[in-house]
Design a protein around this motif. Sequence first.
Motif, PDB file in Angstrom:
ATOM      1  N   LYS A   1      24.859  82.619 115.194  1.00  0.00           N
ATOM      2  CA  LYS A   1      25.978  82.187 114.370  1.00  0.00           C
ATOM      3  C   LYS A   1      26.305  80.719 114.640  1.00  0.00           C
ATOM      4  CE  LYS A   1      30.731  83.513 113.232  1.00  0.00           C
ATOM      5  NZ  LYS A   1      31.837  84.446 113.574  1.00  0.00           N
ATOM      6  N   LYS A   2      26.288  80.326 115.895  1.00  0.00           N
ATOM      7  CA  LYS A   2      26.567  78.933 116.252  1.00  0.00           C
ATOM      8  C   LYS A   2      25.528  78.004 115.639  1.00  0.00           C
ATOM      9  CE  LYS A   2      27.116  75.760 120.138  1.00  0.00           C
ATOM     10  NZ  LYS A   2      27.101  75.613 121.620  1.00  0.00           N
ATOM     11  N   GLN A   3      24.261  78.389 115.713  1.00  0.00           N
ATOM     12  CA  GLN A   3      23.197  77.552 115.161  1.00  0.00           C
ATOM     13  C   GLN A   3      23.347  77.390 113.661  1.00  0.00           C
ATOM     14  OE1 GLN A   3      20.985  75.753 116.858  1.00  0.00           O
ATOM     15  NE2 GLN A   3      20.348  74.897 114.881  1.00  0.00           N
ATOM     16  N   GLU A   4      23.626  78.493 112.971  1.00  0.00           N
ATOM     17  CA  GLU A   4      23.837  78.417 111.519  1.00  0.00           C
ATOM     18  C   GLU A   4      25.038  77.527 111.209  1.00  0.00           C
ATOM     19  OE1 GLU A   4      21.859  79.250 109.315  1.00  0.00           O
ATOM     20  OE2 GLU A   4      21.076  81.290 109.467  1.00  0.00           O
ATOM     21  N   ALA A   5      26.094  77.685 111.989  1.00  0.00           N
ATOM     22  CA  ALA A   5      27.305  76.900 111.765  1.00  0.00           C
ATOM     23  C   ALA A   5      27.039  75.412 111.930  1.00  0.00           C
ATOM     24  CB  ALA A   5      28.405  77.356 112.723  1.00  0.00           C
ATOM     25  N   LEU A   6      26.292  75.056 112.952  1.00  0.00           N
ATOM     26  CA  LEU A   6      25.972  73.643 113.200  1.00  0.00           C
ATOM     27  C   LEU A   6      25.132  73.068 112.061  1.00  0.00           C
ATOM     28  CD1 LEU A   6      25.214  73.757 117.033  1.00  0.00           C
ATOM     29  CD2 LEU A   6      27.042  72.439 115.915  1.00  0.00           C
ATOM     30  N   GLU A   7      24.181  73.851 111.570  1.00  0.00           N
ATOM     31  CA  GLU A   7      23.325  73.365 110.484  1.00  0.00           C
ATOM     32  C   GLU A   7      24.128  73.190 109.189  1.00  0.00           C
ATOM     33  OE1 GLU A   7      19.958  75.914 110.094  1.00  0.00           O
ATOM     34  OE2 GLU A   7      19.100  75.338 112.034  1.00  0.00           O
ATOM     35  N   VAL A   8      24.994  74.145 108.891  1.00  0.00           N
ATOM     36  CA  VAL A   8      25.810  74.046 107.682  1.00  0.00           C
ATOM     37  C   VAL A   8      26.815  72.904 107.817  1.00  0.00           C
ATOM     38  CG1 VAL A   8      27.507  75.234 106.250  1.00  0.00           C
ATOM     39  CG2 VAL A   8      25.500  76.465 107.081  1.00  0.00           C
ATOM     40  N   LEU A   9      27.383  72.747 109.000  1.00  0.00           N
ATOM     41  CA  LEU A   9      28.313  71.645 109.237  1.00  0.00           C
ATOM     42  C   LEU A   9      27.637  70.302 108.973  1.00  0.00           C
ATOM     43  CD1 LEU A   9      30.981  70.449 110.316  1.00  0.00           C
ATOM     44  CD2 LEU A   9      30.040  70.669 112.627  1.00  0.00           C
ATOM     45  N   ALA A  10      26.400  70.164 109.426  1.00  0.00           N
ATOM     46  CA  ALA A  10      25.672  68.905 109.231  1.00  0.00           C
ATOM     47  C   ALA A  10      25.486  68.596 107.745  1.00  0.00           C
ATOM     48  CB  ALA A  10      24.318  68.972 109.934  1.00  0.00           C
ATOM     49  N   VAL A  11      25.173  69.625 106.954  1.00  0.00           N
ATOM     50  CA  VAL A  11      25.028  69.436 105.511  1.00  0.00           C
ATOM     51  C   VAL A  11      26.353  69.030 104.880  1.00  0.00           C
ATOM     52  CG1 VAL A  11      24.505  70.592 103.327  1.00  0.00           C
ATOM     53  CG2 VAL A  11      23.083  71.022 105.325  1.00  0.00           C
ATOM     54  N   CYS A  12      27.413  69.712 105.272  1.00  0.00           N
ATOM     55  CA  CYS A  12      28.735  69.394 104.727  1.00  0.00           C
ATOM     56  C   CYS A  12      29.159  67.969 105.083  1.00  0.00           C
ATOM     57  CB  CYS A  12      29.767  70.402 105.226  1.00  0.00           C
ATOM     58  SG  CYS A  12      29.572  72.065 104.536  1.00  0.00           S
TER      59      CYS A  12
ATOM     60  N   ILE B   1      31.898  67.163 102.430  1.00  0.00           N
ATOM     61  CA  ILE B   1      32.552  68.392 101.981  1.00  0.00           C
ATOM     62  C   ILE B   1      33.197  69.090 103.177  1.00  0.00           C
ATOM     63  CG2 ILE B   1      32.141  70.691 101.003  1.00  0.00           C
ATOM     64  CD1 ILE B   1      31.919  68.505  98.947  1.00  0.00           C
ATOM     65  N   PRO B   2      34.463  69.522 103.064  1.00  0.00           N
ATOM     66  CA  PRO B   2      35.101  70.236 104.177  1.00  0.00           C
ATOM     67  C   PRO B   2      34.383  71.540 104.516  1.00  0.00           C
ATOM     68  CG  PRO B   2      36.728  69.535 102.550  1.00  0.00           C
ATOM     69  CD  PRO B   2      35.386  69.309 101.934  1.00  0.00           C
ATOM     70  N   PHE B   3      34.351  71.856 105.813  1.00  0.00           N
ATOM     71  CA  PHE B   3      33.662  73.048 106.291  1.00  0.00           C
ATOM     72  C   PHE B   3      34.586  73.845 107.192  1.00  0.00           C
ATOM     73  CE2 PHE B   3      31.033  74.896 109.815  1.00  0.00           C
ATOM     74  CZ  PHE B   3      30.477  75.926 109.077  1.00  0.00           C
ATOM     75  N   VAL B   4      34.818  75.117 106.833  1.00  0.00           N
ATOM     76  CA  VAL B   4      35.659  75.989 107.649  1.00  0.00           C
ATOM     77  C   VAL B   4      34.879  77.238 108.048  1.00  0.00           C
ATOM     78  CG1 VAL B   4      37.779  75.159 106.553  1.00  0.00           C
ATOM     79  CG2 VAL B   4      36.685  77.218 105.692  1.00  0.00           C
ATOM     80  N   VAL B   5      35.285  77.822 109.149  1.00  0.00           N
ATOM     81  CA  VAL B   5      34.646  79.012 109.695  1.00  0.00           C
ATOM     82  C   VAL B   5      35.555  80.213 109.469  1.00  0.00           C
ATOM     83  CG1 VAL B   5      33.803  80.110 111.804  1.00  0.00           C
ATOM     84  CG2 VAL B   5      33.423  77.666 111.441  1.00  0.00           C
ATOM     85  N   ASN B   6      34.987  81.327 109.065  1.00  0.00           N
ATOM     86  CA  ASN B   6      35.771  82.539 108.881  1.00  0.00           C
ATOM     87  C   ASN B   6      36.107  83.175 110.227  1.00  0.00           C
ATOM     88  OD1 ASN B   6      35.543  85.816 108.403  1.00  0.00           O
ATOM     89  ND2 ASN B   6      36.649  84.770 106.782  1.00  0.00           N
TER      90      ASN B   6
ATOM     91  N   SER C   1      17.049  80.190 104.169  1.00  0.00           N
ATOM     92  CA  SER C   1      17.723  79.113 104.875  1.00  0.00           C
ATOM     93  C   SER C   1      19.140  78.935 104.337  1.00  0.00           C
ATOM     94  CB  SER C   1      16.943  77.806 104.718  1.00  0.00           C
ATOM     95  OG  SER C   1      17.729  76.716 105.155  1.00  0.00           O
ATOM     96  N   LEU C   2      20.107  79.287 105.146  1.00  0.00           N
ATOM     97  CA  LEU C   2      21.497  79.134 104.735  1.00  0.00           C
ATOM     98  C   LEU C   2      21.823  77.667 104.489  1.00  0.00           C
ATOM     99  CD1 LEU C   2      24.189  80.535 104.218  1.00  0.00           C
ATOM    100  CD2 LEU C   2      24.704  80.303 106.656  1.00  0.00           C
ATOM    101  N   LYS C   3      21.276  76.809 105.312  1.00  0.00           N
ATOM    102  CA  LYS C   3      21.510  75.370 105.173  1.00  0.00           C
ATOM    103  C   LYS C   3      21.086  74.887 103.782  1.00  0.00           C
ATOM    104  CE  LYS C   3      18.530  72.692 107.114  1.00  0.00           C
ATOM    105  NZ  LYS C   3      17.726  71.921 108.098  1.00  0.00           N
ATOM    106  N   GLU C   4      19.922  75.316 103.338  1.00  0.00           N
ATOM    107  CA  GLU C   4      19.430  74.903 102.021  1.00  0.00           C
ATOM    108  C   GLU C   4      20.289  75.492 100.908  1.00  0.00           C
ATOM    109  OE1 GLU C   4      14.697  74.432 103.228  1.00  0.00           O
ATOM    110  OE2 GLU C   4      15.339  76.067 101.893  1.00  0.00           O
TER     111      GLU C   4
END
Length: 210
Positions: A46-57, A62-67, A18-21
Amino acid sequence: MTDYTLYGITDTVEPGESLKEQVEQAIQGGVTIIQLREKNLTGLEKKQEALEVLAVCRQYGIPFVVNDDVMLAKEIGADGVHLGQSDMEIGRARELLGEQAIIGITAKTIEQARVAEAAGATYLGSGAVFFTATKSDAKPMDFDTLDAICDSVSIPVVAIGGINRDNLLQLKGRHMQGFAVVGAIFHQQDIVSASRELKKLAEEALEISR
């Protein structure tokens, strides 16, 4: 003002993890900004992972940027994007993401650094300062070149490339404002402890230059 002290760049080793964890553990350990860099993911994954990580940030402030992917950053409302020299032009990315967006640029020369700053970059990523398995073709950057890049601009410069707990203090007293780390965080069994140790080292290394 964005804190670049310990800049975590994701790199999933096992598809089932889990990338989010992992990101939450990194933040709990002291990471100050997160970049989503998942080269093996595309489209909806990729979008789903991004949304989950964004929610954690967002949860931790914490700032969240996409490569690379400006359109994904815009679609999900990320804090910004990190661009390589061959990616979207900075001015266009700024138009799409807004004046408050974080826009980082990879800069390996003084000329690239100055051009990026003039175009509106928020920060620079410079390296590789050490050998890195993440980009095997990246030739290590001389520390004096890193300092010269830092001194050529007024925006923050983040050192990147092969940084880990064993070599980070070699950069002590140099002129960067932070350290971008991939494997030394996200490839570790205990991400919280690894991040905590790196944060402590990063703060020690930056003491002189701050």
